[in-house]
Design a protein around this motif. Structure first.
Motif: not given
Ligand code: SAM
Length: 327
Positions: A63, A66, A68, A95, A114-115, A141, A164
């Protein structure tokens, strides 16, 4: 690779404070009353680790997780996105809610998609429980009808997207937002540095390509910050950047057939080193003969040996209109 945050620290052999350089700053906002509040608690390694451990959360590499852990970066994103209490913000991938807390404090309304179902109780019962202007949706999404969502949640008025992003689907998310006709004011996102450079590049640069032209057809890109790997947990193995895409009121070029424009752009960069004549003739998406392509280039006043990487968006539009037989 899967592993809890504690595992991650065990693997590195250092404590959280050493690994991430704990900061104790929290977000400060000035609400309309002028009173200062300090509600955002995340955005630093210590609080992030505490939440991850409390819920026994395992990072899922599939997923693109990473998170922040740097308040300066979070503040920079909020500033770059120019969020006010009049805004409805769509956050993709909250996240554990680190940036969502900042968004809730600055925006009128936040929709967070959020997935990962394991993150939902953390968000709804814990990190976002104090905010009444957020809606958390557990979904992929890419499978959501975002146009409909924007209409339902913001009466069809333009929304701001702030995220992010999970890097593995950066391009489908951004192009999906543009192509689905979601009413958008701007998209401010953390992406891989290399992708941000490609979005902002112009002709003659090695980074210039189909993504640059597609993004620039819809929006004006501006790189607001470069962000090193140590601002995330776990650290990604690439550099990142915050890019703001401000939507054009209307596209900067007028084309009779938008689909044809994008087919030409894709075909021109599919075989980057080939001349446009060869690239366009060989494309499975197009059915022009070599003579037709040569004639169209001539009509535009372009050299028969020109490559796609030399053409601006305006020049691609001119070519598309010649092919469409309108100009
Ligand atoms: N926003 C948080 C932060 O900055 O700490 C998390 C960012 S992390 C780079 C990406 C986030 O997108 C994760 O929580 C992940 O589970 C979510 N994600 C990944 N693929 C997704 C999708 N297809 N639809 C919705 N959310 C998704």
């Amino acid at each position: 690779m899967r592993g809890s945050c504690t595992d991650f620290i065990k693997q590195t052999g250092v404590c959280a404070e050493e690994a991430f350089g704990v900061t104790t700053e929290t977000a400060e906002t000035v609400p309309e009353t002028g009173e200062r509040t300090h509600m955002a608690t995340l955005g630093n390694p210590k609080e992030t680790i505490a939440i991850l451990n409390k819920y026994g959360f395992n990072f899922q590499k599939k997923f693109g997780q990473n998170f922040l852990i740097d308040t300066h970066v979070l503040e920079k994103i909020i500033r770059a996105a120019d969020i006010t209490k009049d805004d409805c913000v769509l956050e993709i991938g909250p996240g554990i809610g680190t940036m969502t807390q900042y968004l809730c404090e600055n925006a009128g309304k936040v929709i967070a998609v959020e997935i990962d179902k394991n993150l939902i109780p953390i968000l709804t019962e814990d990190t976002l429980a104090a905010y009444d202007n957020v809606k958390v949706i557990n979904s992929d999404v890419l499978k959501l009808d975002l146009k409909k969502l924007a209409e339902e949640e913001n009466g069809g008025r333009p929304i701001k997207v702030v995220a992010n992003l999970p890097y593995y689907i950066t391009t489908p998310i951004i192009m999906g937002l543009f192509e689905a006709g979601v009413p958008l004011a701007s998209i401010t996102v953390m992406v891989q540095k290399e992708v941000a450079d490609r979005m902002q590049a112009g002709p003659g640069s090695k980074d210039y390509g189909a993504l640059s032209l597609a993004v620039q057809y819809y929006a004006e890109p501006y790189i607001a910050a470069n962000v090193p790997p140590n601002c995330f947990m776990p650290r990604p193995n690439v550099g990142s950047a915050v890019i703001r895409l401000t939507l054009h009121g209307k596209p900067p070029v007028e084309v009779a057939d938008e689909k044809l424009l994008f087919k030409l752009i894709r075909a021109s960069f599919a075989q980057r080193r080939k001349t446009l004549v060869n690239g366009l003739t060989n494309s499975p998406e197009l059915s022009f003969t070599k003579e037709e392509v040569t004639k169209a280039l001539e009509a535009c006043g372009y050299s028969p040996t020109i490559r796609g990487e030399a053409l601006t968006l305006q020049e691609f539009a001119k070519l598309a209109n010649v092919f469409a037989g309108t100009k």
